[in-house]
Design a protein around this motif. Structure first.
Motif, PDB file in Angstrom:
ATOM      1  N   LEU A  80      47.316  72.064  40.549  1.00 49.13           N
ATOM      2  CA  LEU A  80      46.920  70.966  41.268  1.00 49.13           C
ATOM      3  C   LEU A  80      45.130  70.334  40.959  1.00 49.13           C
ATOM      4  O   LEU A  80      44.423  71.189  40.413  1.00 49.13           O
ATOM      5  N   PRO A  81      45.081  68.891  41.235  1.00 54.58           N
ATOM      6  CA  PRO A  81      43.751  68.564  40.808  1.00 54.58           C
ATOM      7  C   PRO A  81      42.715  69.195  41.852  1.00 54.58           C
ATOM      8  O   PRO A  81      43.166  69.369  43.033  1.00 54.58           O
ATOM      9  N   ARG A  82      41.543  69.050  41.273  1.00 55.47           N
ATOM     10  CA  ARG A  82      40.343  69.538  42.035  1.00 55.47           C
ATOM     11  C   ARG A  82      40.368  68.221  43.297  1.00 55.47           C
ATOM     12  O   ARG A  82      40.298  67.047  42.949  1.00 55.47           O
ATOM     13  N   VAL A  83      39.682  68.769  44.321  1.00 58.04           N
ATOM     14  CA  VAL A  83      39.589  67.769  45.442  1.00 58.04           C
ATOM     15  C   VAL A  83      38.027  67.474  45.754  1.00 58.04           C
ATOM     16  O   VAL A  83      37.159  68.493  45.715  1.00 58.04           O
ATOM     17  N   LEU A  84      37.685  66.070  45.732  1.00 64.76           N
ATOM     18  CA  LEU A  84      36.518  65.640  46.034  1.00 64.76           C
ATOM     19  C   LEU A  84      36.369  64.660  47.382  1.00 64.76           C
ATOM     20  O   LEU A  84      37.463  64.125  47.783  1.00 64.76           O
ATOM     21  N   VAL A  85      35.378  64.710  48.033  1.00 64.93           N
ATOM     22  CA  VAL A  85      35.144  63.767  49.172  1.00 64.93           C
ATOM     23  C   VAL A  85      34.414  62.384  48.708  1.00 64.93           C
ATOM     24  O   VAL A  85      33.741  62.315  47.952  1.00 64.93           O
ATOM     25  N   ALA A  86      34.656  61.514  49.500  1.00 67.50           N
ATOM     26  CA  ALA A  86      33.699  60.171  49.491  1.00 67.50           C
ATOM     27  C   ALA A  86      32.379  60.334  49.088  1.00 67.50           C
ATOM     28  O   ALA A  86      31.714  60.831  49.866  1.00 67.50           O
TER      29      ALA A  86
END
Length: 532
Positions: A220-226
């Motif tokens: 799965l792709p890594r998660v980033l926030v706005a």
């Protein structure tokens, strides 16, 4: 030739947002005031190939490149300069779906879009396992269904992502997603703002007997926030985006987001107790929650804002497609009669005529199920128009019933939130093609939800503008400035909109229509079974 904006364009003070929607890819370049300087778009359609709704990789890149080229050409035409650098770029796309790649970066099976209702078995198993609603269109449901189907490619998966994540990966080399987009891939932990680790482990245990060479967290792709940086445009990415070779590499990109998140941003609906509804090919309403729901509802999805706050989403696969087809038929009739009517004239005339119809559509019934509809549990759909011998069959009611039914499945989900869960909404902000004819879509939506509906002047800019705002936030935010504050104080402070409150006769008429709609689902079921 305009001079306002030229300096911003030449000095890289602009921001570009590109969104790949279901029927249109749009590129919007905004200036320092967050208003559009230039835009370009490309119409496209999904294909139904081997019982799968899909878009080819060739069509994806062709559409992205054409929309960019049209935007860049407009820059040159309006401002007399070539677009060579940009302050930041953001990409958005229709959420969910399934794009799986091998170790060489090759797509293993054709892109399976959100529109496919082919994962019912996986959806039920995962919802029960996680005690968390996993809709059929979610990426994890597609992955597990492929495992249940024992599809050959499963063992060769090296990376799985969404459409927006795929574009971002090819332009930057980074396998990441914004948290709002990621929340339609796999459930998010609200504290860590990343995938729920407990559920990741549960899934790995569920598939352990398959003896696959990967674990879920590996693909799965890594998660980033706005607000976080999601790397920069590479030399290869610049050439892929701008085939003329004028665009320079090194431009920062914000985390790729889904159309739900960009819709929230474009309507300033990211704070708690706010909501928005996006109505076009599909229709979905987003309500930012103050607390979690009391139980799991199969009709309600839980996703997040681009900053990771919990959002309840009522999503219907079908909204305006069948309605647009009927408008196309009237357009064909007009041409046969020798009449030259523009699309705006047709939509404006016919939509406004619907306001003259009987409150309950005169007893008419319609279903715009071009594809399956999970809200009412249909794997396939058949567009239908039905009337009884004593219905009040006229053009006003005909148009009204097709506007009503475009929101029928959505209302079933929203009634759960507003009536059963007691979620409070002062108003809901609308955007999308359903609202293009001034006042009509708003009034119908207000009747369906029994909530005031507002449309901003900027709502027509849609998701491409929304992802541009997220990219702007990334490079222009003050230290510790929240996205909510940035939007409210710097983007929407002087924006005006029009609000339409629900009219009692319309609300009562919609409730009467819905009683007919629910009872008539048996007719739709028979059509699916007997009409091929």
């Amino acid at each position: 030739m305009r001079i306002d904006g030229r300096d911003a364009i030449q000095n890289g003070k602009t921001v570009l947002g590109i969104e790949l929607g279901s029927t249109r890819i749009k590129a919007v370049l905004i200036g320092e005031d967050h208003l559009p300087l230039a835009a370009g778009s490309h119409d496209w359609e999904n294909s139904y190939v081997n019982h799968i709704w899909t878009y080819s990789l060739e069509d994806i890149w062709k559409g992205v490149q054409i929309s960019y080229q049209k935007m860049a050409a407009e820059v040159k035409e309006l401002y007399g300069v070539s677009l060579q650098t940009i302050g930041a770029i953001g990409f958005s796309g229709m959420m969910h779906g399934y794009m799986a790649f091998n170790k060489d970066g090759e797509l293993l099976v054709p892109f399976r879009t959100w529109r496919n209702n082919i994962t019912e078995q996986a959806s039920k198993v995962l919802t029960e396992l996680f005690q968390y609603q996993i809709p059929q269109r979610w990426s994890i449901a597609h992955l597990y269904q492929a495992i249940l189907n024992q599809e050959e490619h499963i063992a060769r998966i090296h990376f799985q992502t969404t459409l927006a994540g795929y574009i971002h990966w090819k332009l930057t080399g980074q396998k990441v997603l914004g948290v709002g987009e990621a929340s339609g891939v796999f459930p998010i932990d609200l504290d860590s703002k990343s995938y729920n680790a407990t559920m990741i482990n549960q899934f790995n245990e569920l598939i352990a007997s398959q003896d696959l060479p990967w674990k879920l967290e590996d693909i799965l792709p890594r998660v980033l926030v706005a607000g976080e940086s999601a790397c920069v445009l590479t030399e290869e990415g610049a050439k892929l985006l701008d085939v003329t070779g004028e665009l320079k590499a090194g431009i920062p990109l914000c985390p790729p987001e889904g159309d739900a998140g960009t819709g929230m941003v474009a309507t300033n609906s990211v704070a708690k107790r706010t909501g928005n509804v996006s109505a076009g090919t599909s229709v979905f309403a987003m309500v930012v929650l103050e607390k979690e729901l009391s139980k799991v509802y199969t009709e309600i999805d839980l996703v997040t804002t681009p900053t990771g706050n919990l959002v309840a989403m009522a999503h219907s696969n079908n909204c305006s497609s069948d309605l647009n087809a009927w408008i196309g038929l009237f357009d064909e009739f007009a041409k046969v009669m020798g009449l030259d009517a523009s699309a705006n004239q047709l939509y404006g005339t016919l939509f406004n005529l619907a306001l003259q119809g009987d409150p309950d559509c005169g007893g008419l019934l319609a279903y715009g199920y071009l594809s399956g509809e999970h809200m009412t549990h249909f794997e396939e759909g058949r567009p239908l128009f039905v009337r009884s011998s004593n219905s009040n069959f006229n053009l006003a009611n005909f148009m009204r019933v097709h506007l009503f039914t475009a929101l029928g499945a959505l209302k079933i989900g929203m009634d759960i939130l507003l009536k059963q869960e007691g979620v409070q909404l002062d108003e809901i902000l609308g955007h999308g093609g359903f609202f293009k004819t001034e006042g009509v879509g708003q009034r119908i939506m207000a009747a369906a939800l029994n909530v005031p509906v507002s449309v901003m002047e900027t709502a027509g800019e849609g998701g491409a503008w929304g992802i541009a705002l997220l990219a702007s936030y990334m490079i222009n935010k003050a230290e510790d400035e929240t996205l909510e504050d940035y939007l409210s104080q710097k983007v929407f402070a002087d924006k005006v909109g029009k609000t339409i409150s629900p009219q009692l006769k319309d609300v009562e008429g919609f409730e009467a229509f819905m009683s007919r709609y629910v009872k008539g689902l048996a007719i739709e079921k028979a059509a699916v079974e007997h009409l091929q």
